[in-house]
Design a protein around this motif. Structure first.
Motif, PDB file in Angstrom:
ATOM      1  N   VAL A   1    -167.644  54.521  55.048  1.00 36.39           N
ATOM      2  CA  VAL A   1    -166.659  53.922  55.957  1.00 36.39           C
ATOM      3  C   VAL A   1    -167.152  52.537  56.363  1.00 36.39           C
ATOM      4  O   VAL A   1    -168.273  52.379  56.862  1.00 36.39           O
ATOM      5  CB  VAL A   1    -166.439  54.804  57.209  1.00 36.39           C
ATOM      6  CG1 VAL A   1    -165.418  54.163  58.138  1.00 36.39           C
ATOM      7  CG2 VAL A   1    -166.008  56.199  56.801  1.00 36.39           C
TER       8      VAL A   1
ATOM      9  N   TYR B   1    -164.015  54.356  51.764  1.00 38.72           N
ATOM     10  CA  TYR B   1    -164.234  54.329  50.319  1.00 38.72           C
ATOM     11  C   TYR B   1    -164.699  55.717  49.895  1.00 38.72           C
ATOM     12  O   TYR B   1    -165.640  56.252  50.476  1.00 38.72           O
ATOM     13  CB  TYR B   1    -165.300  53.290  49.947  1.00 38.72           C
ATOM     14  CG  TYR B   1    -164.917  51.869  50.307  1.00 38.72           C
ATOM     15  CD1 TYR B   1    -164.121  51.121  49.459  1.00 38.72           C
ATOM     16  CD2 TYR B   1    -165.357  51.291  51.499  1.00 38.72           C
ATOM     17  CE1 TYR B   1    -163.761  49.822  49.781  1.00 38.72           C
ATOM     18  CE2 TYR B   1    -165.007  49.991  51.828  1.00 38.72           C
ATOM     19  CZ  TYR B   1    -164.212  49.260  50.964  1.00 38.72           C
ATOM     20  OH  TYR B   1    -163.856  47.982  51.290  1.00 38.72           O
TER      21      TYR B   1
ATOM     22  N   ASN C   1    -165.004  47.291  59.684  1.00 37.25           N
ATOM     23  CA  ASN C   1    -164.692  45.929  59.268  1.00 37.25           C
ATOM     24  C   ASN C   1    -165.010  44.854  60.311  1.00 37.25           C
ATOM     25  O   ASN C   1    -165.557  43.812  59.983  1.00 37.25           O
ATOM     26  CB  ASN C   1    -163.204  45.843  58.919  1.00 37.25           C
ATOM     27  CG  ASN C   1    -162.988  45.414  57.504  1.00 37.25           C
ATOM     28  OD1 ASN C   1    -163.872  45.551  56.668  1.00 37.25           O
ATOM     29  ND2 ASN C   1    -161.803  44.902  57.224  1.00 37.25           N
TER      30      ASN C   1
ATOM     31  N   GLU D   1    -160.826  48.269  63.141  1.00 39.48           N
ATOM     32  CA  GLU D   1    -160.339  48.567  61.796  1.00 39.48           C
ATOM     33  C   GLU D   1    -161.423  49.224  60.946  1.00 39.48           C
ATOM     34  O   GLU D   1    -162.566  48.767  60.929  1.00 39.48           O
ATOM     35  CB  GLU D   1    -159.869  47.271  61.135  1.00 39.48           C
ATOM     36  CG  GLU D   1    -159.313  47.457  59.748  1.00 39.48           C
ATOM     37  CD  GLU D   1    -158.965  46.130  59.080  1.00 39.48           C
ATOM     38  OE1 GLU D   1    -158.575  46.169  57.909  1.00 39.48           O
ATOM     39  OE2 GLU D   1    -159.107  45.074  59.722  1.00 39.48           O
ATOM     40  N   GLN D   2    -161.056  50.302  60.245  1.00 37.67           N
ATOM     41  CA  GLN D   2    -161.980  51.010  59.353  1.00 37.67           C
ATOM     42  C   GLN D   2    -161.368  51.126  57.964  1.00 37.67           C
ATOM     43  O   GLN D   2    -160.162  51.356  57.836  1.00 37.67           O
ATOM     44  CB  GLN D   2    -162.285  52.416  59.878  1.00 37.67           C
ATOM     45  CG  GLN D   2    -162.965  52.431  61.224  1.00 37.67           C
ATOM     46  CD  GLN D   2    -163.322  53.838  61.664  1.00 37.67           C
ATOM     47  OE1 GLN D   2    -163.398  54.764  60.866  1.00 37.67           O
ATOM     48  NE2 GLN D   2    -163.566  53.998  62.958  1.00 37.67           N
ATOM     49  N   ILE D   3    -162.203  50.991  56.936  1.00 41.55           N
ATOM     50  CA  ILE D   3    -161.777  51.191  55.556  1.00 41.55           C
ATOM     51  C   ILE D   3    -162.659  52.283  54.959  1.00 41.55           C
ATOM     52  O   ILE D   3    -163.880  52.202  55.026  1.00 41.55           O
ATOM     53  CB  ILE D   3    -161.903  49.898  54.727  1.00 41.55           C
ATOM     54  CG1 ILE D   3    -161.027  48.794  55.336  1.00 41.55           C
ATOM     55  CG2 ILE D   3    -161.514  50.153  53.271  1.00 41.55           C
ATOM     56  CD1 ILE D   3    -161.193  47.437  54.680  1.00 41.55           C
TER      57      ILE D   3
END
Length: 198
Positions: free
Chosen positions: A189, A181, A192, A177-179
């Motif tokens: 990035v 910003y 997570n 999983e990557q978030i």
């Protein structure tokens, strides 16, 4: 004296001291006759339950065997040398779920192996040294999906291997999983599942 020793050697009275259980004899963990036994036996722990079933030589667990706890649950099965896990084996949680399978040296994970969570999902597959994840390995998340492959040291991911890599290169190492910003044409990035940011 020599005649007496010869008689003992030929008749092997020590072998008959073990209590028979089926065709495999049972010995107390500290019994003197066990020191002369070679082959498959059952060994009782101090409290009286059968703690070990397997090969012995010169008073040691030597060869393939199984180790049990006081409730009869399998703790370890595999290769022994001088009473220690040495060679390929499987270690189990108290719930009887597989914990680790792979190479051991002196009771520690050593070489290549697989580490499982107590719910049975693969957590890590790769190299170990002295009981720790160390060397090249693959990390898996709580659903059993591979999320990272790369170098580990002393049970931790080596984060410096991410330095200087392009996003495409990082995506070949990390697939979890990557978030993303974004702020004023700049992106960060969050990776997570391995607690990293680039």
């Amino acid at each position: 004296g020599l005649v007496s020793l010869g008689y003992l050697w030929v008749t092997n009275p020590f072998d008959s001291v073990g209590e028979a259980e089926g065709k495999i004899k049972v010995y107390a963990y500290n019994s003197f006759p066990l020191k002369f036994k070679e082959g498959k036996v059952n060994i009782k722990a101090k409290s009286g339950y059968v703690a070990y079933t397997g090969q012995v030589k010169s008073g040691y667990c030597e060869g393939d065997g199984e180790l049990y706890d006081e409730n009869g649950r399998l703790v370890y099965e595999g290769a022994f040398s001088k009473n220690k896990y040495n060679g390929f084996g499987k270690l189990y949680y108290p719930s009887s779920q597989l914990c680790y399978e792979g190479e051991f040296m002196d009771n520690l994970y050593q070489g290549t192996g697989k580490l499982y969570k107590e719910n049975g999902i693969l957590q890590y597959y790769g190299e170990f040294d002295g009981g720790y994840k160390d060397g090249f390995g693959e990390l898996y998340n709580s659903t059993g999906e591979k999320i990272f492959e790369g170098e580990f040291s002393n049970n931790s991911l080596v984060y410096t291997q991410l330095l200087g890599k392009t996003p495409t290169e990082i995506n070949t190492l990390y697939t979890g999983e990557q978030i993303i910003y974004s702020y004023e044409n700049e992106n960060a990035v969050m990776l997570n599942e391995i607690d990293a940011l680039y």
